[in-house]
Scaffold this motif. Structure first.
Motif, short mmCIF file in Angstrom:
data_model
loop_
_atom_site.label_atom_id
_atom_site.label_comp_id
_atom_site.label_asym_id
_atom_site.label_seq_id
_atom_site.Cartn_x
_atom_site.Cartn_y
_atom_site.Cartn_z
N ALA A 1 -3.46 -10.38 -13.77
CA ALA A 1 -3.57 -9.27 -14.71
C ALA A 1 -3.68 -7.93 -14.02
N ALA A 2 -3.91 -7.93 -12.68
CA ALA A 2 -4.08 -6.67 -11.96
C ALA A 2 -2.76 -6.12 -11.42
N ALA A 3 -1.63 -6.58 -11.93
CA ALA A 3 -0.34 -6.04 -11.49
C ALA A 3 -0.31 -4.54 -11.73
N ALA A 4 0.27 -3.81 -10.78
CA ALA A 4 0.16 -2.35 -10.80
C ALA A 4 0.74 -1.72 -12.04
N ASP A 5 1.83 -2.28 -12.57
CA ASP A 5 2.47 -1.62 -13.70
C ASP A 5 1.81 -1.95 -15.03
N ARG A 6 0.75 -2.82 -15.01
CA ARG A 6 0.12 -3.18 -16.27
C ARG A 6 -1.37 -2.89 -16.28
N LEU A 7 -1.90 -2.24 -15.24
CA LEU A 7 -3.33 -1.97 -15.19
C LEU A 7 -3.73 -0.99 -16.29
N PRO A 8 -4.75 -1.29 -17.08
CA PRO A 8 -5.15 -0.36 -18.15
C PRO A 8 -5.71 0.93 -17.56
N TRP A 9 -5.70 1.96 -18.38
CA TRP A 9 -6.23 3.25 -17.93
C TRP A 9 -7.71 3.14 -17.63
N ARG A 10 -8.41 2.27 -18.36
CA ARG A 10 -9.84 2.07 -18.12
C ARG A 10 -10.06 0.63 -17.71
N ALA A 11 -10.88 0.44 -16.66
CA ALA A 11 -11.08 -0.90 -16.11
C ALA A 11 -11.88 -1.77 -17.08
N GLY A 12 -11.59 -3.04 -17.06
CA GLY A 12 -12.28 -3.99 -17.91
C GLY A 12 -12.86 -5.14 -17.11
N LEU B 1 0.83 -1.21 0.00
CA LEU B 1 0.00 0.00 0.00
C LEU B 1 0.86 1.25 0.00
N ARG B 2 1.95 1.24 0.82
CA ARG B 2 2.80 2.43 0.90
C ARG B 2 3.42 2.75 -0.46
N ARG B 3 3.92 1.70 -1.13
CA ARG B 3 4.53 1.94 -2.44
C ARG B 3 3.50 2.44 -3.44
N ALA B 4 2.29 1.87 -3.37
CA ALA B 4 1.26 2.29 -4.32
C ALA B 4 0.88 3.74 -4.13
N PHE B 5 0.68 4.16 -2.88
CA PHE B 5 0.28 5.54 -2.63
C PHE B 5 1.40 6.53 -2.96
N MET B 6 2.65 6.10 -2.83
CA MET B 6 3.76 7.01 -3.06
C MET B 6 4.14 7.12 -4.53
N THR B 7 3.81 6.08 -5.32
CA THR B 7 4.32 6.08 -6.68
C THR B 7 3.25 6.09 -7.75
N GLY B 8 1.99 5.88 -7.41
CA GLY B 8 1.01 5.73 -8.46
C GLY B 8 -0.25 6.53 -8.27
N GLY B 9 -1.08 6.51 -9.31
CA GLY B 9 -2.37 7.19 -9.27
C GLY B 9 -3.46 6.24 -8.82
N GLY B 10 -4.72 6.66 -9.05
CA GLY B 10 -5.85 5.90 -8.54
C GLY B 10 -5.91 4.49 -9.06
N ALA B 11 -5.69 4.27 -10.38
CA ALA B 11 -5.78 2.93 -10.94
C ALA B 11 -4.69 2.03 -10.39
N LEU C 1 -11.71 -1.62 -0.66
CA LEU C 1 -12.79 -0.66 -0.89
C LEU C 1 -12.26 0.60 -1.55
N ARG C 2 -11.11 1.09 -1.07
CA ARG C 2 -10.49 2.24 -1.75
C ARG C 2 -10.18 1.89 -3.19
N ALA C 3 -9.72 0.67 -3.39
CA ALA C 3 -9.39 0.23 -4.75
C ALA C 3 -10.63 0.23 -5.64
N ALA C 4 -11.75 -0.21 -5.10
CA ALA C 4 -12.98 -0.28 -5.89
C ALA C 4 -13.39 1.10 -6.40
N TYR C 5 -13.34 2.09 -5.54
CA TYR C 5 -13.74 3.42 -5.98
C TYR C 5 -12.68 4.07 -6.86
N ALA C 6 -11.44 3.65 -6.71
CA ALA C 6 -10.41 4.11 -7.66
C ALA C 6 -10.69 3.56 -9.05
#
Length: 503
Positions: free
Chosen positions: A186-197, A160-170, A231-236
């Motif tokens: 497929a939900a790896a952080a560096d490969r998540l599409p800009w739009r959810a599928g 979580l710390r790395r995600a909040f410090m280095t990435g956006g909502g997705a 839950l935070r992830a869902a709304y992101a």
């Protein structure tokens, strides 16, 4: 320009005096009122070091929301009121401050600090936990502290710390779904599409199922904080948008159901303000998308929360609103459960006639059987739950004989998979038997609950068992009672959170 490496723990805003709390103090001095707080804490087994300075800080607005220990004491002192009625802000409005501080100040903790960056590391409140409370404020060097390297959630905290410090909502969405094992590769952080599928929608739906399964087996206390991350992830994911409208609809439905699940975990662990906020979020999502099923579910849980929080009239109205939303869905079992929620409200109002009518309607609807229209989340609702909820109604009305009969039926009928509910119904049975005067049977049932508490962590169940112990305490010499009281006194599990009543 060099930026500061330390962020203030308080936002730059003028303090607003807590006039409501000041009115509650009345003519007493701050020191006299602090003494009343300490005495109330002892009555419910809490330990707080309240003094005149603390009361002054509350009234000055420095403490916008108390920590959970003080919350339980204040709600015990002023039954029927929420934190907001006491002049505090909702916990949801101060939650997450420690995380923002950690992002702005990527440094190691100073001596006397936890990794959250503030003395005491208060999770989601302006006031740190009481340092002398051995139950609520573990020293930083203990392995059960969330930031300790040996804590089971330590890996999750790093993600979580790395995600909040280095990435956006997705990116946050992908990273926070991973720790509970709820997301596909497929939900790896560096490969998540800009739009959810579709994969993200499936991951969200699986998160809801997994949290419910864990709650069935182990109770809410150990899950609540971990479940907030998905839950935070869902709304992101909702903010990221979806590739198709059908996927967007699935994401909204999944986010709403997840909000209800997290709200239930808060509810069952005594965090009523948090639960109310999550249920309201789910209801808003349902209204935005026109999802009648989600609306009925949100109102169903809102009714249950209102009953437990001592607002029975609100419980009746919320249950009736849930029934209006559910009628077009064609599920008799759902309407049966909602009638039971209404019955609980009528019982809280001491309206026996209204309660009996609602119970009769619930039984008649239940007997129509299950159907394809029954929601997935209702898998817990069967003969055992029907009997358990009826037992609670009779208990509220003071009819201990009927209550104990239904509670025994519920405990015997429950599927072994639902470990938490077996403990719950048995705790209800123990309390009803104790109040009925069947002391040896109550002690025996209480011992069965204690044997299950190694598997189940639920403040609700612990609180019920503590109530049973208080009823049995004057009868220590009765057969079996002393053994139960001694075993209960030596139980070292989490302290009960105020505000109980079973599911």
């Amino acid at each position: 320009m060099a930026s500061s490496t330390v962020t203030s723990s308080q936002p730059d805003r003028p303090l607003r005096p807590n006039l409501a709390f000041r009115r509650l103090r009345g003519s007493r001095s701050p020191a006299e009122f602090a003494a009343l707080v300490r005495r109330a804490a002892r009555e419910i087994g809490e330990r707080v070091s309240c003094d005149a300075r603390y009361i002054g800080r509350v009234e000055a607005g420095e403490i916008r929301c108390p920590n959970y220990a003080y919350e339980r004491v204040f709600l015990h002192m002023f039954p029927g009121r929420a934190l907001t009625d006491l002049g505090f802000v909702p916990r949801s409005s101060v939650r997450g401050r420690a995380a923002r501080t950690a992002v702005a100040a990527p440094r190691g903790p100073a001596p006397g600090e936890t990794a959250g960056g503030s003395p005491g590391g208060s999770p989601g409140a302006d006031e740190p936990y009481d340092r002398r409370d051995p139950w609520r404020n573990d020293p930083p060097n203990r392995p059960n502290q969330p930031n300790h390297p040996n804590h089971p959630n330590h890996e999750e905290s790093d993600v979580l710390r790395r995600a909040f410090m280095t990435g956006g909502g997705a990116t946050v969405a992908a990273a926070t779904l991973v720790p509970l094992g709820l997301a596909p590769a497929a939900a790896a952080a560096d490969r998540l599409p800009w739009r959810a599928g579709v994969p993200e929608a499936m991951a969200l739906e699986e998160a809801v199922r997994r949290i419910r399964l864990l709650d069935d087996r182990h109770g809410a206390d150990g899950l609540y904080r971990r479940a907030a991350a998905p839950l935070r992830a869902a709304y992101a994911l909702l903010d990221a948008g979806a590739t198709r409208q059908t996927t967007a609809d699935r994401l909204h439905a999944g986010a709403g159901e997840l909000a209800i699940s997290v709200g239930w975990l808060a509810h069952d662990s005594g965090r009523f303000d948090d639960a109310r906020s999550h249920y309201a979020e789910a209801l808003a999502t349902a209204r935005m998308t026109g999802d009648a099923g989600l609306e009925a579910h949100a109102f169903c849980n809102t009714a249950f929360l209102a009953r437990d929080a001592g607002r029975p009239r609100e419980a009746v109205r919320a249950a009736q609103a849930a029934q209006r939303a559910a009628r077009p869905l064609g599920s008799a079992r759902l309407l049966s459960l909602l009638a039971l929620r209404e019955a609980g409200g009528w019982a809280g109002l001491a309206d026996r006639t209204g309660c009996e009518r609602a119970l009769a309607r619930a039984q008649a609807l239940f007997e129509r059987g299950s159907g394809d229209a029954d929601p997935e989340w209702m898998s817990f609702y069967g003969e055992a739950e029907l009997a358990g909820l009826e037992a609670q109604c009779w208990s509220t009305l003071g009819d201990w004989r009927r209550a104990s009969r239904q509670a025994r039926r519920a405990a015997q009928a429950q599927d072994p998979h639902f470990t938490r509910n077996i403990a719950l119904y048995t705790a209800e049975l123990a309390d009803d038997l104790a109040r009925e005067g069947r002391l040896d049977e109550a002690a025996e049932a209480g011992l069965r609950v204690l044997a299950l508490l190694d598997q189940v962590q639920s403040s609700r169940i612990q609180g019920m068992l503590a109530g049973t112990a208080r009823v049995l305490l004057p009868h220590r010499r009765a057969s079996g009672v002393a053994e139960f009281l001694d075993r209960h006194a030596s139980y070292k599990g989490p302290r009960p959170v105020r505000g109980g009543g079973p599911v």
